[in-house]
Design a protein around this motif. Structure first.
Motif, PDB file in Angstrom:
ATOM      1  N   ALA A 103      36.883  50.860  35.875  1.00  0.00           N
ATOM      2  CA  ALA A 103      36.275  49.806  35.414  1.00  0.00           C
ATOM      3  C   ALA A 103      34.741  49.728  35.454  1.00  0.00           C
ATOM      4  CB  ALA A 103      37.011  48.395  36.113  1.00  0.00           C
ATOM      5  N   SER A 106      33.270  48.883  32.551  1.00  0.00           N
ATOM      6  CA  SER A 106      33.833  48.161  31.740  1.00  0.00           C
ATOM      7  C   SER A 106      33.038  47.052  31.411  1.00  0.00           C
ATOM      8  CB  SER A 106      35.142  47.647  32.267  1.00  0.00           C
ATOM      9  OG  SER A 106      35.767  46.612  31.478  1.00  0.00           O
ATOM     10  N   GLN A 158      38.249  40.418  29.163  1.00  0.00           N
ATOM     11  CA  GLN A 158      37.129  40.724  28.134  1.00  0.00           C
ATOM     12  C   GLN A 158      36.906  39.507  27.362  1.00  0.00           C
ATOM     13  OE1 GLN A 158      37.995  44.588  27.314  1.00  0.00           O
ATOM     14  NE2 GLN A 158      36.159  44.939  26.404  1.00  0.00           N
ATOM     15  N   PRO A 248      41.879  44.841  28.677  1.00  0.00           N
ATOM     16  CA  PRO A 248      40.839  45.902  29.334  1.00  0.00           C
ATOM     17  C   PRO A 248      41.592  47.197  29.496  1.00  0.00           C
ATOM     18  CG  PRO A 248      40.104  43.849  30.168  1.00  0.00           C
ATOM     19  CD  PRO A 248      41.806  43.572  29.566  1.00  0.00           C
ATOM     20  N   THR A 249      41.141  48.218  29.284  1.00  0.00           N
ATOM     21  CA  THR A 249      42.086  49.511  29.619  1.00  0.00           C
ATOM     22  C   THR A 249      42.224  50.055  31.200  1.00  0.00           C
ATOM     23  OG1 THR A 249      41.364  50.312  27.443  1.00  0.00           O
ATOM     24  CG2 THR A 249      42.621  51.783  28.942  1.00  0.00           C
ATOM     25  N   PRO A 250      41.069  49.309  32.030  1.00  0.00           N
ATOM     26  CA  PRO A 250      41.241  49.640  33.479  1.00  0.00           C
ATOM     27  C   PRO A 250      42.413  48.799  34.031  1.00  0.00           C
ATOM     28  CG  PRO A 250      39.080  49.644  32.944  1.00  0.00           C
ATOM     29  CD  PRO A 250      39.502  49.225  31.611  1.00  0.00           C
ATOM     30  N   ILE A 356      40.547  55.867  28.350  1.00  0.00           N
ATOM     31  CA  ILE A 356      39.237  54.898  28.836  1.00  0.00           C
ATOM     32  C   ILE A 356      37.912  55.848  28.227  1.00  0.00           C
ATOM     33  CG2 ILE A 356      37.841  54.030  30.630  1.00  0.00           C
ATOM     34  CD1 ILE A 356      40.517  53.261  32.046  1.00  0.00           C
ATOM     35  N   ARG A 360      35.654  54.763  25.131  1.00  0.00           N
ATOM     36  CA  ARG A 360      34.292  54.047  25.235  1.00  0.00           C
ATOM     37  C   ARG A 360      33.083  54.960  24.327  1.00  0.00           C
ATOM     38  NH1 ARG A 360      33.985  53.382  31.527  1.00  0.00           N
ATOM     39  NH2 ARG A 360      35.537  51.946  31.898  1.00  0.00           N
TER      40      ARG A 360
END
Lengths: 515, 668
Positions: A103, A106, A158, A248-250, A356, A360
């Protein structure tokens, strides 16, 4: 009437056993306080370091507390520590550490505030540890709420992305339904057994309570449904793809491994120890759920274009495999379940780390095409993803193979041979979508024709410029997590002995199970 | 200490593989080649260490089992990462690592111009690791793992020039036939495990003595299945057709894998499982008969075909036939003796062939060669040494080792005498075809390439596939642009001269009556054999050697007569007996037979299933069906998975109702 304080016997508290929890709670408060300090250094470096330190300290303390074959209460009749709790705590800590690293860049961090983000993460980990050590229904529920509520917020962290908010809300609503169902079930079980402690329920079931008591059985049914929701077992899995994709992906990575491990911790505590006497009643239902889950998860994953959704469906299928270890209600089943949860952590975190890293920088976001040509452009990401996919599919020489083998062995051993066959069949179907990921990465540009959901390619903010070389090294901490987890997956596939030793210790921790 | 050496033998090539494959981008020039060679040299040094340390032990104590870790100990399966260091595995490790090292050094130059240089050495190191794992493995599982690994390495190296259609096809063929053998091996392992309850060698051998009586049905079946595995890997009839095609790989690969080491794995397997074969003499006899047929058959084929590498390949099949006969008649030391000397002279012959092919700019047909003697003096001398050893001419190594097998067959008496006679017949043919190559390549009128080379120029031609004549470029996936001959490359010279010395003198460790070093060294491994100590008398052996020498001389003389004294005689013979010639040239129509009986029917079946099952049932019913089903299912799924919470809650409640209903039914 006011009770004189002296009449309430203070529970015996083993502070040594409690120390990991104390460290976690202390660290949570510390991070929250430190977050009040403004400044780039604090927000960007100090807070993650403090969080990592807290998790590391808790992990160190857990290992310090650990003595093989140990099984003792730390807060009398509320919390107890044994190898099962400690080994699953390791999963939570490692998942937490990985999430902090993943993260680091992130968008959620700046949107929601780093302090809040890390505090919520730590509270969630605390809840998980609490429920893994739970010795009665009340602690169990407290733990589950402590882990869930921060997660609802984290999913929505997010705040500038609609999907994230939607995921958070969806998770909150459905999660509340699940929690309520579980709580109702626990209440009915209490009503039938007359005690909240697991050991007490176990005693009562063999003794005073009839196993065909409708009150008890309704309670089990409701608890079962509530837990199935938490573990995303079909048909209670519906929220999983939406929430996994939206969060959020994390956070998704954290949910995928840690929440799942926590849910199975309760499954093990509740079904394989407290309710073991009623195994003939619940085992067929759980076996049916496992079968449905394996089929639904694997079929659902085939048609996915989004990697996060694919991993969500694959997570559903994997939950079905793991459930087989719970169904058999044997020591071997327990060992296999914990073994699989440990390796599941490694392979899933590796996969999510790569997602992740790609989402990005790639204009395709978390779509399958984001991985196109990755083998050539960034082998350090392509290899972990390949290993993770092969391990999830159960290829030999990866830890996933041994884990699956262990589960099948346990199923066959516990007279559920047909469930072993279902696992094998499910793994065969799963090759379709796992190997497609590998093919997309290594086999050069190819048209991935999928019945994709409507949507345009997203434009993401490039982290390190658009060149593949710059991208590959723009997020060293993500690459590190991916490579480390993939390396461990391979390592334990070739040399599984340390994990075997660990789960052999876990196998003895639930006294009611037969060897 | 012994086991430490054993583990180190495995470690070096593994490290070499990993380092080269990870560093292929950064290793400059020929460093990958030297790294690979160094790794194998390390393994060889460790093999010597193992040899010395095992000789320090008392003979009863020379079987060292060492387990690094237990891989699985569940459901009555007990498998560890275990090696067995005993005289047999040490001998194999010495031969494998020693010959591999020399071939690595040779390749450093020979593959110099190739665009896949580092990949080549990564594969080659991987092969050596797998082969060493195969021979050192202490249980059936590791044997099978090594077995499959060498098959994979062989596949990778045969199709090393992966843009060449013939090469990839040959790799595929080799792999498929080897898988047949793998299945035999795996089923054999299962049979043994189910009856003896063990997978490690000592346990299996001990258990089989308790579980089986002589010629028990199960043990015969198990041994025949082991034979299937051994024959597929060792290219024995009827599973031999892949080896000649395997010559599509680079020549050093042919020398290493398809002559000196991997293809002898079958011989090793039979020697290693000798207690089982001795319990199943019937299986051993069947193996011996098939191998006898193989060595005669392959020798006849080698007389008619004209592709230089394929001739040597058939000679390999033939020579391995001798070794298999040796071990299947329970004369283990003889078979392994021949395995060792064969590794020396056959690797040498392939290296010479590589040098010749390079001088001919990629041409492999011996009809197009001639008079290369003056242009390539070094290659000529070393090739001659290898040929004399192969022909069994005294005092070269092949003479002693081949005749020890034949003499043992005579000594067994009974119908085994026929095998001995066949051994001499094939030896005659061997001497003939070997010198057919020598005379046609090196003697006679120098061809254009030879003349060029005498003037100091290496011939260059358009790059073509030697089999089909298709034009090729020299980029990765095809052979590189440069050719390298031994006369100009020091590493090649080094490897070839050392092998020439070994091919000449390697037999000295097995001179009857004078030195029985090998036999005495191997004694601890074969101490439990009923045939330990059974050997022909020295007189009989010397008579055998004399007959062998005469046979070799006769064969060489015949070749001299046909190809030097009266050139044209061979053509006349081919014209006079066109059918025989065609029959031999087509290698007894084995490929055509398989094409007709296996490949075509399977293709027809596949086409049929594609038409009927795939289109009809799967696509029509299941997919159209299933297409419809999946589409329908997906429509349902999409309807359910619509993102609306209320729909999710509905399903959740439905599931809950189902669960509740189930549990309530339980209560009544």
């Amino acid at each position: 009437m006011i009770l004189p304080l002296a009449d309430v016997p203070a529970p015996h508290i083993d502070y040594k056993g409690l120390s990991p929890l104390i460290a976690l709670v202390g660290g949570t408060v510390l991070v929250l306080m430190a977050a009040l300090l403004r400044g780039r250094f604090v927000q960007r470096s100090l807070l993650p370091l403090l969080t990592l330190g807290t998790l590391g300290a808790a992990m160190g303390l857990s290992i310090w507390v650990w003595s093989p074959g140990d099984h003792r209460p730390i807060v009398e009749s509320a919390l107890e520590v044994d190898a099962l709790a400690l080994s699953l705590s390791l999963v939570f800590y490692v998942a937490g550490i990985a999430t902090v690293l993943l993260a680091h860049r992130s968008a959620a961090l700046s949107d929601a505030g780093a302090g809040e983000y890390y505090t919520l993460l730590l509270s969630s980990v605390t809840g998980m540890v609490l429920l893994a050590e739970a010795a009665n229904l009340i602690t169990l529920f407290v733990g589950i709420e402590l882990l869930s509520i921060p997660l609802y917020v984290l999913c929505a962290s997010q705040v500038r992305r609609r999907a994230s908010l939607e995921a958070g809300l969806k998770y909150l609503v459905i999660g509340s339904v699940g929690s309520a169902t579980l709580l109702y079930g626990l209440a009915l079980i209490y009503g039938a057994a007359g005690t909240t402690s697991f050991a007490g329920i176990d005693r009562a079931l063999g003794d005073t309570v009839s196993l065909s008591d409708p009150l008890l059985l309704t309670g089990i049914a409701l608890a079962c449904a509530g837990l199935a929701f938490k573990a995303s077992v079909a048909p209670f899995h519906q929220w999983t793809p939406d929430v996994y994709q939206g969060a959020p992906t994390p956070v998704t990575a954290f949910m995928a491994v840690a929440t799942k491990a926590a849910a199975f911790a309760i499954f093990l505590r509740l079904f394989d120890s407290a309710l073991l006497s009623a195994q003939f009643q619940w085992a067929p239902a759980l076996a049916a759920l496992a079968t449905i889950t394996i089929v639904v998860g694997n079929v659902g994953a085939i048609a996915q274009d989004s990697l996060k959704r694919m991993l969500a469906w694959s997570g559903v299928a994997q939950a079905g495999y793991i459930l087989a270890g719970v169904v058999v209600g044997t020591q071997k089943g327990l060992e296999a379940t914990v073994f699989y949860l440990l390796v599941y952590l490694l392979m899933n975190v590796a996969a999510f780390a790569v997602v992740i890293a790609r989402e990005r920088v790639s204009e395709w976001g978390d779509g399958m095409r984001a991985l196109e040509g990755l083998g050539r452009a960034a082998p350090w990401l392509a290899w972990p993803m390949t290993i993770a996919m092969l391990a999830l599919a159960g290829f030999p020489a990866t830890a996933g193979f041994i884990g699956k083998f262990y589960l099948i062995d346990a199923a066959v051993d516990g007279d559920y041979a047909w469930l072993g066959v279902v696992i094998v069949a499910g793994s065969m179907i799963s090759l379709v979508y796992y190997l497609r990921v590998v093919a997309v990465m290594w086999m050069g540009p190819m048209e991935v024709r999928l019945p994709s959901l409507p949507g345009r390619p997203r434009t993401a903010k490039p982290v390190g410029g658009w060149s593949p070389e710059a991208d590959a090294w723009a997020q060293p901490e993500v690459t590190l997590v991916a490579v480390a987890c993939a390396a461990a997956t391979m390592f334990f596939g070739i040399w599984p002995n340390p994990l075997f030793d660990l789960v052999a210790d876990v196998g003895t921790s639930l006294a009611s199970l037969v060897g | 200490m012994t086991s430490t050496w054993g583990w180190l033998i495995l470690l070096f090539p593994l490290v070499g593989t990993v380092v080269i494959s990870l560093g292929y981008k950064v290793l400059p020039g020929r460093l990958a080649g030297w790294l690979g060679s160094a790794a194998i040299l390390g393994a060889f040094v460790c093999a010597i260490g193992a040899l010395l340390s095992i000789q320090d032990r008392t003979p009863e104590d020379r079987q060292v089992v060492s387990t690094l870790w237990t891989y699985a100990s569940t459901a009555k399966v007990d498998v560890g990462m275990t090696i067995l260091v005993d005289p047999l595995s040490v001998l194999m490790a010495l031969v494998v690592s020693g010959v591999s090292f020399l071939i690595h050094v040779y390749s450093v130059s020979y593959m110099g111009g190739d665009r896949g240089y580092a990949r080549y050495f990564a594969y080659l190191n991987f092969f050596v690791f797998s082969m060493l794992l195969l021979v050192m493995g202490g249980n059936l599982v590791l044997l099978i793992v090594g077995w499959a690994f060498v098959g994979a390495a062989s596949y990778l190296l045969i199709s090393f020039w992966y843009r060449r259609g013939t090469a990839t096809y040959a790799g595929l063929k080799a792999f498929v036939i080897n898988v047949v053998g793998d299945i035999g091996l795996v089923v054999a392992a299962f049979l043994l495990w189910s009856k003896t309850g063990a997978l490690d060698w000592t346990g299996v051998f001990r258990g089989s003595h308790e579980a089986f009586h002589t010629n028990d049905g199960v043990i015969v079946a198990a041994c025949l299945l082991l034979t299937v595995g051994a024959f597929a890997k060792s290219a024995q009839v009827p599973l031999h057709t892949w080896l000649p095609d395997a010559m599509e790989g680079p020549t050093p690969v042919s020398a290493l894998i398809h002559a000196a080491t991997m293809v002898t794995a079958g011989v090793y397997l039979i020697a290693r499982t000798h207690p089982l074969y001795e319990l199943a003499p019937t299986a051993a006899d069947i193996t011996a008969v098939l191998a006898t047929f193989t060595f005669v058959y392959a020798a006849t084929c080698a007389m008619a075909i004209t592709d230089l590498k394929r001739i040597i390949a058939y000679s390999t099949i033939s020579q391995i036939g001798y070794m298999v006969v040796g071990v299947a008649l329970f004369g283990y030391a003889n078979g392994l003796f021949h395995l060792m000397t064969h590794a020396f002279f056959k690797a040498l012959l392939f290296m010479g062939a590589g040098s010749i092919i390079a001088a001919m700019a990629g041409e492999q047909n011996i009809d197009r060669m001639g008079g290369l003697r003056r242009a390539m003096p070094f290659t000529y001398v070393t090739f001659m040494v290898g040929s004399l050893a192969l022909a069994g001419f005294p005092p070269f190594s092949g003479w002693l080792s081949k005749d020890s097998i034949v003499a043992f067959a005579f000594d067994r008496g009974g119908w085994y005498v026929a095998i001995g006679v066949a051994g001499y017949v094939a030896a005659l043919l061997t001497a003939f075809y070997t010198f057919r190559v020598v005379f046609r390549v090196f003697s006679g009128e120098p061809v254009e390439e030879a003349r060029l080379l005498e003037r100091g120029e290496l011939a260059h031609a358009a790059h073509r596939n030697p089999l089909t004549g298709e034009e090729e470029d020299t980029d990765v996936g095809f052979p590189g642009p440069e050719h390298h001959i031994a006369e100009r490359e020091l590493p090649m010279k080094f490897a070839m001269s050392l092998l020439a010395v070994l091919a000449f003198a390697g037999g000295t460790i097995g001179i009857p009556d004078v030195s029985d070093v090998l036999e005495r060294f191997l004694e601890p491994t074969f101490a439990d054999s009923a045939f330990q100590g059974v050997a022909p008398s020295d007189t009989a052996e010397w008579i055998g050697l004399a007959v062998g020498a005469a046979t070799a001389a006769a064969g060489i003389g015949a070749a001299w007569l046909v190809y030097l004294r009266r050139p044209g005689l061979s053509l006349e013979l081919a014209r006079r007996f066109p059918r025989t010639h065609r029959f031999l040239e087509r290698r007894w129509y084995f490929d055509e037979l398989y094409d007709l009986t296996v490949v075509r029917p399977l293709q027809a079946l596949a086409a049929f299933s594609r038409r009927a099952i795939e289109r009809g049932i799967v696509q029509g019913l299941l997919v159209g069906g299933a297409g419809g089903l999946v589409r329908g299912g997906m429509t349902i799924a999409r309807t359910i998975q619509n993102g609306y919470l209320r729909a999710y809650a509905l399903l959740l409640l439905t599931g809950l109702a189902g669960l509740g209903l189930y549990f309530l039914l339980q209560s009544s």
